[in-house]
Design a protein around this motif. Sequence first.
Motif: not given
Lengths: 253, 276, 346
Positions: B237-239, B249, B251-252, C284, C286-287, C293-294, C303, C313
Amino acid sequence: MNKKPTVGIFKFTGCAGCQLELLHLEDVFLDLLKIIDITYWVMVKRENIEGPWDISFIEGGISTPQEIEEIKQIRKKSKIMVAFGDCAIAGCIPSIRNWIPQMESENKVYTDTSVIHSTKVMGIGEYVKVDAVLKGCPPHRDTFLEFIKASLLQIRPRLRQHPVCVECKYRDNECLITSKKIPCMGPVTSAGCGALCPSLGRECEGCFGPMSNPNAAALADIFKEIGLHQEDIERKFRKYAGMTIEFRKEAGQ
Amino acid sequence: MKNEYMAYPAVVKKILKESSNTNTYTLAFVNEEKQKNFKALPGQFMMIGIFGIGEAALSICKIDEDGSFSTTVRNVGNVTNTIYQLKEGDKLNMRGPYGTGWPLEELKGKDILIVAGGIGLPPLRGIIDLVQKNRKNYGHLEIIYGARTPEDMVFKYEFGAWRQIKNSRFDLTVDTVSLGSKWECKIGLVTSCFPQMKTRNKNSIALLCGPEIMMRFAAKCLETIGFKDNQIYVSLERRMKCGFGKCGHCQIGPKYVCKDGPVFSYDEIRPYIHPL
Amino acid sequence: MNAFTIEKKNIHFLFDQFRKDYKIYGPTKPGYESTFEEITSIDQLHLDYHSTVLPPKKIFHPPHEQLFTFLKEKETYTTKEIFLEEKTLLFGIHPCDVHALLKLDKFFSGEFTDIYYLKRRKNTCIVALNCVEPSKYSFCYSLGTGPFLEEGYDILLTDIGTEYLIEIGSDEGKKLLEKTTVEKVTDADFHEKERRQKLTELKFKKHMNTQWLPQIVSESLNHSVWSDLGERGGIAGSHACLSCGSCSLVCPTCYCYDVYDTVDITLQKGIRARELDSCQLLEYAEVAMHGNFRSDRTARIRHWMLCKFGAAAGGHNSGCVGCGRCIRVCPSKIDITQVARILRGE
């Protein structure tokens, strides 16, 4: 659509500038009244109803025992309470006096201090639960509209938490810190003003308070490097948001 | 040139209540031509939204024969909250499908282990359906599903049928059980189901979906019993704002979750799942 | 004939010709404080600029952009796409910025296309200007994106003293020059160009060794430089990162954007829009349910650097072109070339 939400607008310790900003909504004000019902606004209305309110907007900080009592009463009658502007969030400019002994500040203004019974100036969150904050001194009127629209749509409003630097770049501005060594608070200050001051060549004063996750320590270091004295740096961080946890250390604890 | 950002009207055909804050919605494009050409794979997702509110990436949990699909939505944000207010027959907008989906070819003839946590089960449901329908194409099927409480579990109405799948095992666990509610399975993390697990590392694939921390520890446990990273697949899951690898948004490390995933083989994503 | 010269004082001949068909954007101030703006008279054009605040991406991938409008009537929505397809000409764009556009072109095409970017880009003519006085922050030479340009232009100008050497890179460029009074080119003019190129290459103050850099950075996720930048006092000569996002907003290859809806006060009509975003900002990654995640500044600056070193990516398409804008704009004086050196153990 459901019944129009009832709205109350209240003033505590502040300058009334936040309320004035609402009056600047002239061009959409009549449309606004079609979607909300402002039942309490002493500044504007002759007849005011003492709640309950779906949304209450609070301007100003809390600085007397009487205000503590009042804000608690309003909270009781409000579904959603909004800290409207920096004073209600963390005391803002009036809170500058928190940094000197109460006696000293009272003596600066009053000859007879026996009738004064002020407390330190605090944001309303010190005493009551706050559901939302609209940053700014004053908040931009668009953020008020955004908040109202989002409440009607039952969603979280899109309120920017990022620094003024972002809006400055949107406007293609040269960075005042790097190009002119001007001590600008932009890198730690919440956006929402559209980079008003920097776009006119003036440093950001920090009037929207701290951004999300600011690195205040790093900016204080930068200010030191460009020649500011410790006291000047403290004054900069104290001015609008010295009582916030984000700035408190740089404001001199 | 197609405008990838344009979302198209869709209708809510059916709503199934899953838990106090979760529903499953069956959706179809209003435009018949568009609906006829719609094809999706298990594990892919849709960008579903309502104009004025925004869009959210929601995984496809079930694909019906008439081409409509279902998505399970937990009411946690702006878009999901608005979807949650909808009734059958209401409209919304959507575009997609996006993403890679589960490695269907890879699964053929192999034992399949599904480890799901909470709202992580819906993206994996398509696999269970697939195995159910084409039983002889796959080996042993094992489903380990954990949720916070029994009430939070989704697809409870399918559990009976899943238990009847031949050559399969179905294990449930929850974090807590509220006083007075009936619960006959385990209490604990999904990994507490692993000692009884029947799937072995030979000729098998593990599919993981749930909170990232759950997937990490589940993968770690699987490794101790000999699973290789390339036998483990995770769905992340990501934004997401665009859904097709442009807005940045999701990216991992060197991957876009939307375009290169959301399903990844664990060996390609492992270095990034923790630190990035 | 694919090359000409024009006396510097006659540069307005070109300008007047271009104006007939195009809306012209060019640098408006000398030195570093320039910005790309619409130019309506030759006096506004400052080809003696070092760099601009925002790169030319602002014309193709603007800070704010409306994607489409929507209107709700009787429970159904009608939408209307907003495309800007004006013919634009970039006058005096430097080689690094041309390379950045070539990267963005690739980024926004592919399996999925970004119609908004590509439509604008398609209608653009590039009149590039080779750098003979590189900015003290730039290191394009290390990345092979400057100071002189080999590709990506319709017309290329080089300052060769009292004249500009004009080279043609496309049919479009050729057409534009057919109607302009330009002079013939001599071998000496080309020799002068070559001489100046060699001279310019020696003027760079900053360098970045990019050999194996994406691999090195991918293996250095736990390097102390990240926490030095993110949480501690910075690296030698810099302060800690402010997470202000300036570096990414001024970066000519940073493409990230947010998509959002706004409605008017009737709540029945509105706009789906996009806005440049930055991976340096807390929101940026945020979920829902407050996941992020950052959330660490360290993870965010790492990043961004990873992305610029070509290890994120976007790969090569969002990698650095050496324009030096991020170094100049950073209030904390964080220097990407120095970070690369630290990662290389130099």
